[in-house]
Design an enzyme around this catalytic site. Structure first.
Site, PDB file in Angstrom:
ATOM      1  N   ARG A 131       0.858  -1.178   0.000  1.00 12.76           N
ATOM      2  CA  ARG A 131       0.000   0.000   0.000  1.00 12.76           C
ATOM      3  C   ARG A 131       0.899   1.233   0.000  1.00 12.76           C
ATOM      4  O   ARG A 131       1.995   1.216   0.538  1.00 12.76           O
ATOM      5  CB  ARG A 131      -0.932   0.011   1.223  1.00 12.76           C
ATOM      6  N   GLU A 160      -4.184   7.969  -4.734  1.00 11.25           N
ATOM      7  CA  GLU A 160      -4.454   7.312  -6.015  1.00 11.25           C
ATOM      8  C   GLU A 160      -5.742   7.857  -6.623  1.00 11.25           C
ATOM      9  O   GLU A 160      -6.753   7.941  -5.926  1.00 11.25           O
ATOM     10  CB  GLU A 160      -4.553   5.789  -5.821  1.00 11.25           C
ATOM     11  N   HIS A 179      -1.739   0.511  -9.649  1.00 10.21           N
ATOM     12  CA  HIS A 179      -2.349  -0.405  -8.675  1.00 10.21           C
ATOM     13  C   HIS A 179      -2.978  -1.608  -9.392  1.00 10.21           C
ATOM     14  O   HIS A 179      -4.123  -1.993  -9.125  1.00 10.21           O
ATOM     15  CB  HIS A 179      -3.386   0.306  -7.813  1.00 10.21           C
TER      16      HIS A 179
END
Length: 214
Positions: A131, A160, A179
């Site tokens: 993360r 993000e 991601h």
């Protein structure tokens, strides 16, 4: 593993050169060439299901794998050795690649700070598929800008999507993916299988769930 291979073989540079129609040719100085993974040390921070699978793949490339996990008694899997998370900064100077595969918890938030980057080899790479907040992003940018580390493969960021004004976008020694490290054509099938397994455990009144983060 794809990010590690891309960084070691400098595939982003090759793609950029392709766009420029530039045939680089062989580099005369061996120290400036692409490197091999065999014999290199990979430090896996978070030797769970994902980190354990990465360790298996890395061994196929003849890498030395050092794993970190909250409870080393849970096993080392394919890793050569396993240690506690508290030993991170002691082990960092040994690593040629550091892969973050740990969950985000109070203990791991900003686990990778300026001190951690300062302990890495200048030739080492960071790969983050955990993360974004496991890394102090400002410290990462400073370390990359000063070339205190060789580069980074980043699948996750603090915010993000990554803001368009982030310096990370323009760094040639950074490989960014949005991601998508776990995104495959079988992603939903894999997730549903875990869900079914955990539902079965709950039905049997089991206290331990698969992929449980405590």
């Amino acid at each position: 593993m794809a990010l590690i291979l891309a960084l070691s073989r400098r595939l982003p540079e090759a793609r950029d050169n392709q766009g420029k129609r530039l045939w680089r040719g062989m580099i005369g100085d061996p120290s400036q060439r692409e490197d091999e993974l065999g014999g290199k040390t990979l430090l896996v921070v978070g030797l769970g299901q994902i980190g354990g699978r990465l360790a298996q793949l890395a061994k196929a490339f003849d890498m030395r794998v050092v794993g970190l996990r909250r409870d080393p008694a849970a096993g080392r899997g394919a890793a050569d050795t396993v240690h506690t998370m508290a030993e991170l900064k002691t082990l960092l100077p040994e690593a040629d690649f550091v892969a973050l595969t740990c969950p985000l918890t109070e203990e791991t938030e900003k686990l990778f700070d300026a001190e951690a980057f300062g302990r890495m080899k200048p030739s080492a790479y960071l790969v983050n598929v955990a993360r974004g907040r496991v890394v102090d992003e400002a410290a990462l940018i400073q370390a990359l800008a000063a070339r205190r580390i060789a580069g980074a493969g980043i699948d996750v960021t603090e915010e993000e999507p990554l803001p368009t004004n982030s310096p990370l976008w323009g760094m040639e020694h950074v490989l960014l993916t949005p991601h998508t490290a776990g995104e495959t054509r079988h992603y939903e099938d894999n997730v549903i299988e875990i869900l079914r397994d955990n539902l079965g455990r709950l039905w049997r009144d089991e206290s331990q769930l698969r992929n449980q983060v405590i």
